[in-house]
Design an enzyme around this catalytic site. Structure first.
Site, PDB file in Angstrom:
ATOM      1  N   HIS A 128     -76.224  16.499  15.670  1.00 41.61           N
ATOM      2  CA  HIS A 128     -77.182  15.627  16.337  1.00 41.61           C
ATOM      3  C   HIS A 128     -78.355  15.389  15.405  1.00 41.61           C
ATOM      4  O   HIS A 128     -78.505  16.029  14.357  1.00 41.61           O
ATOM      5  CB  HIS A 128     -77.646  16.230  17.664  1.00 41.61           C
ATOM      6  CG  HIS A 128     -76.730  15.936  18.810  1.00 41.61           C
ATOM      7  ND1 HIS A 128     -76.484  14.655  19.252  1.00 41.61           N
ATOM      8  CD2 HIS A 128     -75.992  16.755  19.601  1.00 41.61           C
ATOM      9  CE1 HIS A 128     -75.638  14.692  20.273  1.00 41.61           C
ATOM     10  NE2 HIS A 128     -75.322  15.952  20.498  1.00 41.61           N
ATOM     11  N   ASP A 158     -81.519   9.238  14.221  1.00 40.86           N
ATOM     12  CA  ASP A 158     -80.587   8.350  14.911  1.00 40.86           C
ATOM     13  C   ASP A 158     -80.924   6.873  14.730  1.00 40.86           C
ATOM     14  O   ASP A 158     -80.063   6.059  14.395  1.00 40.86           O
ATOM     15  CB  ASP A 158     -80.575   8.654  16.411  1.00 40.86           C
ATOM     16  CG  ASP A 158     -79.723   9.869  16.753  1.00 40.86           C
ATOM     17  OD1 ASP A 158     -79.034  10.377  15.851  1.00 40.86           O
ATOM     18  OD2 ASP A 158     -79.756  10.304  17.911  1.00 40.86           O
TER      19      ASP A 158
END
Length: 376
Positions: A128, A158
């Site tokens: 992540h 991200d």
């Protein structure tokens, strides 16, 4: 005549449903006018990331059905871009990898969004944002002196290092395909993009101008004139008065001209910080906002997401808008000749299957066979 469909009007994009950066990238392309068709699995329901599906259309495809891969390949044959955010090799195993798509459409740009990239020792492991930015050195530099690294939500990895680099790569590959007639894979890895975002700081570090000790540098709250301070009401303001003329304006508005030590001597920074902290605690955030109104002191109130909509500048530019009662950012950037359309509604999974079949000229038997489905 000014176009009304956005600069990407006429560009067709297929998105294999995923989470996070790939959907954000396709949302950005939709904001710019592209016709984005999201391929959802049957039974998929809208979730917390619904806003990333605004302005798109959705079809449902059962990739386990014998004709499921054919449905995706039929979409790819009509598309300019295909985006996917699965682990390396997954789309190949599903029968919709780059080579399979290029047999049908050699001009297709195949955008791949992953954390680690398509190769390397970690390519097939899960991860992540926080892990990706950790390995690049970028998380280590965010935080105050003597404190731990501070996680910047998932904006840095991200969306900054991932989705935006995928978008730039896809647009560059589209331009190249127009001249060569050949598409290519865009391997957008969050670790690559995040490291690239730090180019200026890497330069500082390489020349000895950036310390690995957090909170001691010019732009990481080390400098007291580039920091955040608490106000009398428990709120916060920020100052970024780097240039001498802006710093002079800051001191003038604070009524501290001639009353503080030389900022160019870093040994004075603790005293200077204490003076700023004491001064800003004497008034509320709103009172300081009024003091600095119209100045070049590089001052700003620290607003919450709930407050930002009401700021006069953001309101004047309509930086944040409401659609169907939902507060959301307006499309960006802006264009003079081909203005962006308003944000489209959030796509319900499978709501546009029959519509896309018709508009993109796909065979009806894909729906009749059960490989593609409409929302019930």
């Amino acid at each position: 005549m000014t176009a009304t469909g956005g600069p990407l009007a006429g560009v067709k994009v297929v998105e294999l449903a995923g989470i996070g950066p790939a959907p954000f990238c396709s949302m950005l392309l939709a904001d710019l006018g592209a016709d984005v068709v999201r391929v959802d699995r049957p039974g998929t329901a809208g979730g917390g990331e619904d806003l990333l599906n605004r302005g798109k259309r959705s079809v449902q495809v059962d990739l386990k059905h014998e004709k499921g891969p054919e449905a995706v390949l039929a979409l790819a044959e009509e598309a300019d871009v295909l985006l996917e955010g699965l682990r390396p090799g997954v789309t190949e195993r599903l029968g919709v990898g780059p080579e399979q798509c290029w047999e049908r459409n050699p001009r297709l740009v195949y955008g791949r969004m992953t954390g680690w990239g398509q190769d390397g020792p970690l390519a097939h492991t899960s991860g992540h944002d926080v892990g990706y930015v950790s390995l690049t050195g970028m998380l280590h530099l965010i935080g105050r002196k003597d404190g731990p690294p501070q996680v910047p939500a998932n904006l840095l990895g991200d969306f900054g290092g991932g989705a935006m680099y995928l978008a730039v790569g896809v647009l560059a590959a589209l331009l190249e395909a127009r001249s060569s007639g050949r598409g290519q894979v865009v391997d957008a890895a969050i670790v690559d993009g995040t490291a690239h975002l730090g180019a200026m700081l890497w330069g500082f570090f390489g020349s000895g101008g950036w310390s690995t000790e957090r909170g001691t540098n010019l732009l990481d709250t080390g400098a007291p004139y580039y920091d955040v301070y608490e106000t009398a009401d428990g709120e916060h303001i920020s100052v970024g008065a780097l240039e001498p003329k802006f710093y002079a304006e800051l001191l003038d508005r604070l009524e501290l001209t001639g009353k503080v030590p030389d900022r160019d001597d870093a040994s004075n920074w603790p005293e200077l910080r204490a003076t700023f902290a004491e001064t800003f605690k004497q008034r509320t955030r709103q009172e300081w906002t009024e003091v600095f109104e119209g100045s070049d002191a590089c001052f700003a109130p620290v607003l919450s997401m709930a407050e930002a909509e009401q700021h006069p500048h953001l309101a004047a530019r309509q930086t944040l808008v409401r659609r169907d009662g939902t507060l959301q950012p307006a499309p960006a950037p802006r264009f003079s000749h081909t203005p962006n359309p308003e944000p489209g509604p959030v796509a319900t999974p499978g709501a546009h299957t029959e519509e896309v079949l018709r508009d993109w000229g796909l065979p009806q038997d894909l729906l009749d066979s059960g490989a593609m489905r409409s929302a019930s």
